[in-house]
Design a protein around this motif. Structure first.
Motif, PDB file in Angstrom:
ATOM      1  N   GLN A 140       0.826  -1.206   0.000  1.00  0.00           N
ATOM      2  CA  GLN A 140       0.000   0.000   0.000  1.00  0.00           C
ATOM      3  C   GLN A 140       0.861   1.258   0.000  1.00  0.00           C
ATOM      4  OE1 GLN A 140      -2.674  -0.363   3.303  1.00  0.00           O
ATOM      5  NE2 GLN A 140      -3.966  -1.877   2.285  1.00  0.00           N
ATOM      6  N   ASN A 141       1.909   1.269   0.806  1.00  0.00           N
ATOM      7  CA  ASN A 141       2.800   2.434   0.849  1.00  0.00           C
ATOM      8  C   ASN A 141       3.516   2.627  -0.475  1.00  0.00           C
ATOM      9  OD1 ASN A 141       2.164   3.229   3.443  1.00  0.00           O
ATOM     10  ND2 ASN A 141       3.732   1.925   4.362  1.00  0.00           N
ATOM     11  N   TYR A 142       3.882   1.553  -1.122  1.00  0.00           N
ATOM     12  CA  TYR A 142       4.533   1.640  -2.428  1.00  0.00           C
ATOM     13  C   TYR A 142       3.606   2.317  -3.433  1.00  0.00           C
ATOM     14  CZ  TYR A 142       6.565   0.287  -6.871  1.00  0.00           C
ATOM     15  OH  TYR A 142       7.080   0.305  -8.129  1.00  0.00           O
ATOM     16  N   PHE A 143       2.352   1.887  -3.490  1.00  0.00           N
ATOM     17  CA  PHE A 143       1.413   2.456  -4.443  1.00  0.00           C
ATOM     18  C   PHE A 143       1.022   3.896  -4.097  1.00  0.00           C
ATOM     19  CE2 PHE A 143       0.707  -1.959  -5.837  1.00  0.00           C
ATOM     20  CZ  PHE A 143       0.874  -1.754  -7.195  1.00  0.00           C
ATOM     21  N   LYS A 144       1.066   4.253  -2.826  1.00  0.00           N
ATOM     22  CA  LYS A 144       0.770   5.630  -2.437  1.00  0.00           C
ATOM     23  C   LYS A 144       1.815   6.599  -2.972  1.00  0.00           C
ATOM     24  CE  LYS A 144      -1.772   4.669   1.797  1.00  0.00           C
ATOM     25  NZ  LYS A 144      -1.722   4.718   3.275  1.00  0.00           N
ATOM     26  N   THR A 145       3.049   6.150  -3.085  1.00  0.00           N
ATOM     27  CA  THR A 145       4.136   7.024  -3.526  1.00  0.00           C
ATOM     28  C   THR A 145       4.529   6.802  -4.991  1.00  0.00           C
ATOM     29  OG1 THR A 145       5.815   5.462  -2.758  1.00  0.00           O
ATOM     30  CG2 THR A 145       5.081   7.154  -1.194  1.00  0.00           C
ATOM     31  N   LEU A 146       3.885   5.884  -5.655  1.00  0.00           N
ATOM     32  CA  LEU A 146       4.206   5.565  -7.043  1.00  0.00           C
ATOM     33  C   LEU A 146       3.847   6.725  -7.958  1.00  0.00           C
ATOM     34  CD1 LEU A 146       5.108   3.348  -9.057  1.00  0.00           C
ATOM     35  CD2 LEU A 146       2.704   2.677  -9.201  1.00  0.00           C
ATOM     36  N   GLN A 147       4.761   7.077  -8.851  1.00  0.00           N
ATOM     37  CA  GLN A 147       4.510   8.122  -9.835  1.00  0.00           C
ATOM     38  C   GLN A 147       4.710   7.525 -11.224  1.00  0.00           C
ATOM     39  OE1 GLN A 147       6.675  11.712  -9.179  1.00  0.00           O
ATOM     40  NE2 GLN A 147       6.246  11.735  -6.999  1.00  0.00           N
ATOM     41  N   LEU A 148       3.729   7.737 -12.084  1.00  0.00           N
ATOM     42  CA  LEU A 148       3.767   7.174 -13.427  1.00  0.00           C
ATOM     43  C   LEU A 148       3.607   8.272 -14.458  1.00  0.00           C
ATOM     44  CD1 LEU A 148       1.285   4.218 -12.846  1.00  0.00           C
ATOM     45  CD2 LEU A 148       3.768   4.098 -12.863  1.00  0.00           C
ATOM     46  N   GLU A 149       4.100   8.001 -15.650  1.00  0.00           N
ATOM     47  CA  GLU A 149       3.870   8.889 -16.785  1.00  0.00           C
ATOM     48  C   GLU A 149       3.040   8.114 -17.800  1.00  0.00           C
ATOM     49  OE1 GLU A 149       6.254  11.309 -20.273  1.00  0.00           O
ATOM     50  OE2 GLU A 149       7.358  10.190 -18.780  1.00  0.00           O
ATOM     51  N   LEU A 150       1.831   8.563 -18.036  1.00  0.00           N
ATOM     52  CA  LEU A 150       0.947   7.914 -18.996  1.00  0.00           C
ATOM     53  C   LEU A 150       1.252   8.446 -20.385  1.00  0.00           C
ATOM     54  CD1 LEU A 150      -1.418   6.028 -19.587  1.00  0.00           C
ATOM     55  CD2 LEU A 150      -2.940   7.976 -19.192  1.00  0.00           C
ATOM     56  N   ILE A 151       1.654   7.559 -21.274  1.00  0.00           N
ATOM     57  CA  ILE A 151       2.013   7.956 -22.634  1.00  0.00           C
ATOM     58  C   ILE A 151       0.876   7.666 -23.600  1.00  0.00           C
ATOM     59  CG2 ILE A 151       3.628   7.560 -24.526  1.00  0.00           C
ATOM     60  CD1 ILE A 151       5.707   6.820 -22.359  1.00  0.00           C
ATOM     61  N   ILE A 152       0.298   6.490 -23.492  1.00  0.00           N
ATOM     62  CA  ILE A 152      -0.786   6.078 -24.380  1.00  0.00           C
ATOM     63  C   ILE A 152      -1.867   5.399 -23.544  1.00  0.00           C
ATOM     64  CG2 ILE A 152      -1.432   4.554 -26.284  1.00  0.00           C
ATOM     65  CD1 ILE A 152       1.423   4.753 -27.289  1.00  0.00           C
ATOM     66  N   ALA A 153      -3.113   5.686 -23.847  1.00  0.00           N
ATOM     67  CA  ALA A 153      -4.231   5.014 -23.194  1.00  0.00           C
ATOM     68  C   ALA A 153      -5.150   4.478 -24.282  1.00  0.00           C
ATOM     69  CB  ALA A 153      -4.987   5.981 -22.299  1.00  0.00           C
ATOM     70  N   SER A 154      -5.732   3.333 -24.012  1.00  0.00           N
ATOM     71  CA  SER A 154      -6.616   2.707 -24.989  1.00  0.00           C
ATOM     72  C   SER A 154      -7.760   2.038 -24.253  1.00  0.00           C
ATOM     73  CB  SER A 154      -5.826   1.687 -25.809  1.00  0.00           C
ATOM     74  OG  SER A 154      -6.650   1.070 -26.762  1.00  0.00           O
ATOM     75  N   TYR A 155      -8.845   1.832 -24.973  1.00  0.00           N
ATOM     76  CA  TYR A 155     -10.021   1.202 -24.390  1.00  0.00           C
ATOM     77  C   TYR A 155     -10.494   0.092 -25.313  1.00  0.00           C
ATOM     78  CZ  TYR A 155     -14.864   0.562 -22.961  1.00  0.00           C
ATOM     79  OH  TYR A 155     -16.051   0.019 -22.558  1.00  0.00           O
ATOM     80  N   CYS A 156     -10.851  -1.022 -24.735  1.00  0.00           N
ATOM     81  CA  CYS A 156     -11.408  -2.132 -25.500  1.00  0.00           C
ATOM     82  C   CYS A 156     -12.639  -2.623 -24.745  1.00  0.00           C
ATOM     83  CB  CYS A 156     -10.386  -3.244 -25.649  1.00  0.00           C
ATOM     84  SG  CYS A 156     -10.986  -4.628 -26.618  1.00  0.00           S
ATOM     85  N   ASP A 157     -13.769  -2.624 -25.417  1.00  0.00           N
ATOM     86  CA  ASP A 157     -15.023  -2.989 -24.764  1.00  0.00           C
ATOM     87  C   ASP A 157     -15.108  -4.478 -24.475  1.00  0.00           C
ATOM     88  OD1 ASP A 157     -17.645  -2.496 -23.770  1.00  0.00           O
ATOM     89  OD2 ASP A 157     -18.467  -3.198 -25.664  1.00  0.00           O
ATOM     90  N   ARG A 158     -14.578  -5.294 -25.362  1.00  0.00           N
ATOM     91  CA  ARG A 158     -14.715  -6.736 -25.192  1.00  0.00           C
ATOM     92  C   ARG A 158     -13.609  -7.451 -25.966  1.00  0.00           C
ATOM     93  NH1 ARG A 158     -20.176  -9.575 -24.517  1.00  0.00           N
ATOM     94  NH2 ARG A 158     -20.533  -7.476 -23.807  1.00  0.00           N
ATOM     95  N   VAL A 159     -13.090  -8.497 -25.391  1.00  0.00           N
ATOM     96  CA  VAL A 159     -12.122  -9.350 -26.087  1.00  0.00           C
ATOM     97  C   VAL A 159     -12.661 -10.770 -26.097  1.00  0.00           C
ATOM     98  CG1 VAL A 159     -10.114  -7.933 -25.519  1.00  0.00           C
ATOM     99  CG2 VAL A 159     -10.767  -9.790 -24.001  1.00  0.00           C
ATOM    100  N   SER A 160     -12.162 -11.570 -27.006  1.00  0.00           N
ATOM    101  CA  SER A 160     -12.611 -12.959 -27.076  1.00  0.00           C
ATOM    102  C   SER A 160     -12.046 -13.742 -25.893  1.00  0.00           C
ATOM    103  CB  SER A 160     -12.174 -13.590 -28.397  1.00  0.00           C
ATOM    104  OG  SER A 160     -10.762 -13.702 -28.439  1.00  0.00           O
ATOM    105  N   PRO A 161     -12.683 -14.841 -25.516  1.00  0.00           N
ATOM    106  CA  PRO A 161     -12.221 -15.629 -24.361  1.00  0.00           C
ATOM    107  C   PRO A 161     -10.782 -16.142 -24.506  1.00  0.00           C
ATOM    108  CG  PRO A 161     -14.426 -16.296 -24.975  1.00  0.00           C
ATOM    109  CD  PRO A 161     -13.946 -15.359 -26.048  1.00  0.00           C
ATOM    110  N   ASN A 162     -10.303 -16.309 -25.734  1.00  0.00           N
ATOM    111  CA  ASN A 162      -8.951 -16.844 -25.912  1.00  0.00           C
ATOM    112  C   ASN A 162      -7.953 -15.742 -26.271  1.00  0.00           C
ATOM    113  OD1 ASN A 162      -9.971 -16.371 -28.431  1.00  0.00           O
ATOM    114  ND2 ASN A 162      -9.275 -18.266 -29.331  1.00  0.00           N
TER     115      ASN A 162
END
Length: 59
Positions: free
Chosen positions: A10-32
């Motif tokens: 929890q402490n690690y994630f509280k102090t974690l800093q990230l740089e988001l370069i690309i974001a994507s969204y997928c509504d559904r993927v196949s089971p495999n």
């Protein structure tokens, strides 16, 4: 021991800093659906909102 481990994580994630370069969204993927192992110059983060899946960290 488990409580201490959770606090460390929890402490690690509280102090974690990230740089988001690309974001994507997928509504559904196949089971495999899967992503082949490859070495990229960045990390990927998947947010699964419904259903189930698994991640292989054996590399």
């Amino acid at each position: 021991m488990g409580g201490n481990r959770n606090e460390i994580i929890q402490n690690y994630f509280k102090t974690l800093q990230l740089e988001l370069i690309i974001a994507s969204y997928c509504d559904r993927v196949s089971p495999n659906w899967r992503r082949l192992l490859s070495t990229d110059g960045f990390n990927r983060f998947y947010l699964i909102l419904n259903g189930e899946g698994w991640i292989d960290f054996s590399r």
